[in-house]
Design an enzyme around this catalytic site. Structure first.
Site, PDB file in Angstrom:
ATOM      1  N   CYS A 166     -29.115 -13.287  20.368  1.00 18.08           N
ATOM      2  CA  CYS A 166     -28.516 -11.961  20.539  1.00 18.08           C
ATOM      3  C   CYS A 166     -29.269 -11.014  19.613  1.00 18.08           C
ATOM      4  O   CYS A 166     -30.415 -11.282  19.255  1.00 18.08           O
ATOM      5  CB  CYS A 166     -27.023 -12.001  20.227  1.00 18.08           C
ATOM      6  SG  CYS A 166     -26.639 -12.447  18.519  1.00 18.08           S
ATOM      7  N   ARG A 167     -28.658  -9.959  19.218  1.00 14.62           N
ATOM      8  CA  ARG A 167     -29.336  -8.983  18.355  1.00 14.62           C
ATOM      9  C   ARG A 167     -29.595  -9.545  16.953  1.00 14.62           C
ATOM     10  O   ARG A 167     -30.696  -9.478  16.443  1.00 14.62           O
ATOM     11  CB  ARG A 167     -28.510  -7.699  18.267  1.00 14.62           C
ATOM     12  CG  ARG A 167     -29.152  -6.627  17.414  1.00 14.62           C
ATOM     13  CD  ARG A 167     -28.307  -5.340  17.424  1.00 14.62           C
ATOM     14  NE  ARG A 167     -28.847  -4.385  16.492  1.00 14.62           N
ATOM     15  CZ  ARG A 167     -28.497  -4.309  15.209  1.00 14.62           C
ATOM     16  NH1 ARG A 167     -27.591  -5.130  14.711  1.00 14.62           N
ATOM     17  NH2 ARG A 167     -29.038  -3.398  14.424  1.00 14.62           N
TER      18      ARG A 167
END
Length: 128
Positions: A87-88
């Site tokens: 993810c980020r």
């Protein structure tokens, strides 16, 4: 007293899952040994992602693993597939890895540091 913060939730997830480093992810991409799943939202994914990554947002991940669910991801129906999630920054992917483990997936890892770490290391990004 139990800590019910988001940070504590992610820390508990990370204590139950495996994380991998960027070099392991690079190798997995090169040899095609793992499914690479980006659990960010489609808008984030469209701004850049890892090569061969499949976008399955965290909010629908569990549903997309079910072959009977509309929009399921066929490659996620095999619980023995090797999977790397990112993810980020690593929080959503840790929660996703924990969830897949609870669903019986055998070889799931979360990329430590997420997409931010990948970009900071100046590793290749695909822009559609």
């Amino acid at each position: 007293m139990v800590d019910f913060s988001v940070a504590a939730l992610i820390a508990r997830a990370k204590s139950e899952i495996e994380e991998c480093g960027l070099s392991e992810v690079e190798k997995a991409i090169q040899d095609g040994s793992h499914l690479i799943i980006d659990v960010r939202e489609p808008g984030e994914f469209s701004l850049g992602h890892l090569k061969n990554a499949i976008n399955v947002p965290r909010g629908v991940l569990e549903f997309r693993t079910d072959p009977g669910y509309p929009g399921s991801v066929p490659s996620l129906s095999d619980k023995t597939n090797k999977i790397i999630l990112y993810c980020r920054s690593g929080g959503r992917s840790a929660l996703a890895a924990q969830s897949l483990g609870q669903l019986g997936y055998k070889a799931v890892t979360s990329m430590a540091g997420g997409f931010m770490a990948w970009e900071e290391a100046k590793l290749p990004v695909i822009n559609d």
